[in-house]
Every structure is written in structure tokens, then in C-alpha cells.
Design a protein around this motif. Structure first.
Motif, mmCIF file in Angstrom:
data_model
loop_
_atom_site.group_PDB
_atom_site.id
_atom_site.type_symbol
_atom_site.label_atom_id
_atom_site.label_comp_id
_atom_site.label_asym_id
_atom_site.label_seq_id
_atom_site.Cartn_x
_atom_site.Cartn_y
_atom_site.Cartn_z
ATOM 1 N N GLU A 52 0.825 -1.208 0.000
ATOM 2 C CA GLU A 52 0.000 0.000 0.000
ATOM 3 C C GLU A 52 0.859 1.259 0.000
ATOM 4 O O GLU A 52 0.523 2.248 -0.651
ATOM 5 N N ALA A 53 1.998 1.239 0.710
ATOM 6 C CA ALA A 53 2.910 2.393 0.718
ATOM 7 C C ALA A 53 3.484 2.627 -0.680
ATOM 8 O O ALA A 53 3.570 3.774 -1.145
ATOM 9 N N LYS A 54 3.854 1.547 -1.366
ATOM 10 C CA LYS A 54 4.387 1.673 -2.728
ATOM 11 C C LYS A 54 3.311 2.195 -3.684
ATOM 12 O O LYS A 54 3.597 3.010 -4.565
ATOM 13 N N GLU A 55 2.087 1.723 -3.531
ATOM 14 C CA GLU A 55 0.999 2.190 -4.397
ATOM 15 C C GLU A 55 0.748 3.687 -4.186
ATOM 16 O O GLU A 55 0.477 4.419 -5.135
ATOM 17 N N LYS A 56 0.864 4.147 -2.948
ATOM 18 C CA LYS A 56 0.686 5.572 -2.654
ATOM 19 C C LYS A 56 1.797 6.391 -3.309
ATOM 20 O O LYS A 56 1.545 7.446 -3.886
ATOM 21 N N ILE A 57 3.035 5.901 -3.238
ATOM 22 C CA ILE A 57 4.163 6.588 -3.882
ATOM 23 C C ILE A 57 3.917 6.655 -5.383
ATOM 24 O O ILE A 57 4.103 7.709 -6.000
ATOM 25 N N ARG A 58 3.508 5.544 -5.984
ATOM 26 C CA ARG A 58 3.255 5.525 -7.428
ATOM 27 C C ARG A 58 2.123 6.489 -7.810
ATOM 28 O O ARG A 58 2.189 7.167 -8.826
ATOM 29 N N ALA A 59 1.073 6.551 -6.995
ATOM 30 C CA ALA A 59 -0.069 7.416 -7.295
ATOM 31 C C ALA A 59 0.314 8.895 -7.216
ATOM 32 O O ALA A 59 -0.246 9.719 -7.951
ATOM 33 N N ASN A 60 1.258 9.256 -6.360
ATOM 34 C CA ASN A 60 1.656 10.656 -6.188
ATOM 35 C C ASN A 60 2.880 11.045 -7.017
ATOM 36 O O ASN A 60 3.297 12.197 -6.985
ATOM 37 N N HIS A 61 3.444 10.103 -7.745
ATOM 38 C CA HIS A 61 4.665 10.366 -8.509
ATOM 39 C C HIS A 61 4.388 11.282 -9.697
ATOM 40 O O HIS A 61 3.393 11.138 -10.396
ATOM 41 N N ILE A 62 5.292 12.236 -9.909
ATOM 42 C CA ILE A 62 5.210 13.120 -11.071
ATOM 43 C C ILE A 62 6.281 12.662 -12.057
ATOM 44 O O ILE A 62 7.465 12.583 -11.707
ATOM 45 N N LEU A 63 5.873 12.347 -13.278
ATOM 46 C CA LEU A 63 6.771 11.820 -14.302
ATOM 47 C C LEU A 63 7.903 12.800 -14.588
ATOM 48 O O LEU A 63 7.683 14.003 -14.713
ATOM 49 N N PHE A 124 19.559 2.817 -24.187
ATOM 50 C CA PHE A 124 20.254 2.410 -25.408
ATOM 51 C C PHE A 124 19.236 2.233 -26.533
ATOM 52 O O PHE A 124 18.045 2.090 -26.291
ATOM 53 N N GLY A 125 19.718 2.221 -27.763
ATOM 54 C CA GLY A 125 18.873 1.932 -28.920
ATOM 55 C C GLY A 125 18.044 3.113 -29.378
ATOM 56 O O GLY A 125 18.254 4.257 -28.974
ATOM 57 N N LYS A 126 17.086 2.804 -30.247
ATOM 58 C CA LYS A 126 16.229 3.826 -30.848
ATOM 59 C C LYS A 126 15.285 4.426 -29.812
ATOM 60 O O LYS A 126 14.851 3.743 -28.886
ATOM 61 N N THR A 127 14.937 5.705 -30.021
ATOM 62 C CA THR A 127 13.930 6.330 -29.161
ATOM 63 C C THR A 127 12.543 6.035 -29.724
ATOM 64 O O THR A 127 12.383 5.762 -30.918
ATOM 65 N N PHE A 128 11.550 6.070 -28.865
ATOM 66 C CA PHE A 128 10.162 5.853 -29.258
ATOM 67 C C PHE A 128 9.271 6.633 -28.309
ATOM 68 O O PHE A 128 9.693 7.012 -27.213
ATOM 69 N N LYS A 129 8.046 6.889 -28.733
ATOM 70 C CA LYS A 129 7.096 7.648 -27.918
ATOM 71 C C LYS A 129 6.112 6.698 -27.252
ATOM 72 O O LYS A 129 5.651 5.741 -27.852
ATOM 73 N N MET A 130 5.808 7.026 -26.011
ATOM 74 C CA MET A 130 4.808 6.281 -25.254
ATOM 75 C C MET A 130 3.763 7.276 -24.750
ATOM 76 O O MET A 130 4.114 8.377 -24.300
ATOM 77 N N ARG A 131 2.501 6.886 -24.816
ATOM 78 C CA ARG A 131 1.420 7.739 -24.311
ATOM 79 C C ARG A 131 1.433 7.695 -22.788
ATOM 80 O O ARG A 131 1.556 6.634 -22.175
ATOM 81 N N ILE A 132 1.308 8.868 -22.171
ATOM 82 C CA ILE A 132 1.254 8.968 -20.705
ATOM 83 C C ILE A 132 -0.223 8.961 -20.318
ATOM 84 O O ILE A 132 -1.010 9.733 -20.868
ATOM 85 N N TYR A 133 -0.598 8.111 -19.389
ATOM 86 C CA TYR A 133 -1.979 8.166 -18.908
ATOM 87 C C TYR A 133 -2.030 7.910 -17.411
ATOM 88 O O TYR A 133 -1.198 7.227 -16.843
ATOM 89 N N LYS A 134 -3.006 8.548 -16.792
ATOM 90 C CA LYS A 134 -3.190 8.411 -15.348
ATOM 91 C C LYS A 134 -4.668 8.567 -15.035
ATOM 92 O O LYS A 134 -5.279 9.577 -15.384
ATOM 93 N N GLU A 135 -5.221 7.557 -14.393
ATOM 94 C CA GLU A 135 -6.601 7.647 -13.924
ATOM 95 C C GLU A 135 -6.584 8.376 -12.591
ATOM 96 O O GLU A 135 -5.586 8.329 -11.865
ATOM 97 N N ALA A 136 -7.659 9.022 -12.248
ATOM 98 C CA ALA A 136 -7.737 9.780 -10.999
ATOM 99 C C ALA A 136 -7.374 8.896 -9.805
ATOM 100 O O ALA A 136 -7.911 7.806 -9.638
ATOM 101 N N GLY A 137 -6.407 9.357 -9.027
ATOM 102 C CA GLY A 137 -5.994 8.628 -7.827
ATOM 103 C C GLY A 137 -5.157 7.392 -8.095
ATOM 104 O O GLY A 137 -4.842 6.643 -7.193
ATOM 105 N N LYS A 138 -4.816 7.151 -9.353
ATOM 106 C CA LYS A 138 -4.033 5.959 -9.708
ATOM 107 C C LYS A 138 -2.640 6.385 -10.158
ATOM 108 O O LYS A 138 -2.347 7.560 -10.321
#
Length: 176
Positions: A52-63, A124-138
Motif C-alpha cells: 500500500e505504501a508503494k501504491e501511494k508513492i506511485r499514485a503521487n509520482h510526477i513523471l 540504449f537503442g532507438k527512441t520511441f514515444k509512449m502515451r502517458i496516462y493516469k486515472e484519478a488517484g491511480k
């Protein structure tokens, strides 16, 4: 009239042939003491607290640049891919990423059938784009296609790696 059939266990004969008998006569449910149960409950409560502590850290993390994300995949085995964030678009909707390496840790007390790994920020290697998504509170996740196995691409969703996270990947001699 009720008829009850009772068959004789052939567990010892099966074991002699190298098979496992799972019947209750050969493998009774183990009895544990109240003290052992209390110890198991204490361990379980601590595991839940850490989760639960790790999930809270992940939910509050700013990319940010330097973050590492992971995904696991595989049938009948576990494989991990790790990506590093090397940039973020001006709109904040996509992350520019590259594959990154992991360190294999040789103190795998869990199983010799798996490698214990810790990802490291060494893109390493080629760069690529990933879509950033976040559900509320997740937690923030990354999703998109990425390069793996030279020029092949996979579509997957990635989860943030925290500093103390380690991962267990199936040893190649035990997978396909």
C-alpha cells in the motif's frame, strides 16, 4: 439408500513410479499452532503495508526524465522489458523513451529458476514515444509500441519502477 464408495489410496505405489499423490490420506492438511498463525498474519500485514505504501508513492509520482518503467510478458515463463524516460513532450501527453538495461543480482534466494534483476538507467537503442496516462488517484502508466528484438515492435503498458524494486525473470533454460 445412500452408498458411499471408499477407494484405497495407491499413493505409495504412485510415489515409487515418480508421481505425486495429492489425496488427504497421503497429504493431510498441516496443523499450525496459534503462534505460527500469528507470525504468518504479522508477515502478511507487513507485506500489505509495504504494498500500500508503494501504491501511494506511485499514485503521487510526477513523471520526469530519468524514470524507469517495466512491463512483464510471456507464456509459461516471465520476461521483463525496461524502458527509461529520456524526454517528455511539450504537451505532457507523451514520453520519449529508450530501452534500458538491468543488473542481475546473484543472491536469488527465491528460486534458481529465475534471475533476480534490478533495472538501471542506461538507455540504449532507438527512441520511441509512449502515451502517458493516469486515472484519478491511480499511478502514471506509459502505453505504446516499443522496439524489442532489434526492429520488432511490441505494444504494451508499463509501470513505474521504484528504487527498491527487484524483478524475477525466468531463467532461459526453464522457459521456451
Amino acid at each position: 439408500m445412500e452408498t458411499i464408495f471408499k477407494t484405497e489410496c495407491i499413493g505409495k505405489s504412485l510415489e515409487a513410479m515418480g508421481y505425486y499423490c495429492g489425496c488427504p490420506d497421503c497429504n493431510p492438511i498441516p496443523k499450525i499452532s496459534e503462534q505460527e498463525k500469528a507470525e504468518q498474519d504479522k508477515i502478511r500485514a507487513e507485506q500489505i503495508r509495504v504494498y500500500e505504501a508503494k501504491e501511494k508513492i506511485r499514485a503521487n509520482h510526477i513523471l520526469k526524465v530519468g524514470d524507469i518503467f517495466e512491463t512483464s510478458w510471456g507464456y509459461d515463463q516471465t520476461n521483463y522489458d525496461y524502458i527509461a524516460v529520456v524526454g517528455i513532450s511539450k504537451s505532457g501527453k507523451t514520453a520519449i523513451c529508450q530501452m534500458t538495461i538491468c543488473e542481475t543480482i546473484n543472491d536469488n534466494e527465491q528460486s534458481p529458476q529465475a534471475y533476480k534483476q534490478k533495472p538501471i538507467f542506461e538507455p540504449f537503442g532507438k527512441t520511441f514515444k509512449m502515451r502517458i496516462y493516469k486515472e484519478a488517484g491511480k499511478e502514471t502508466r506509459l502505453r505504446g509500441s516499443y522496439f524489442y528484438c532489434q526492429d520488432s515492435k511490441r505494444l504494451d503498458s508499463f509501470r513505474l519502477v521504484l528504487p527498491d524494486d527487484v524483478f524475477f525473470e525466468t531463467n532461459t533454460i526453464f522457459g521456451h
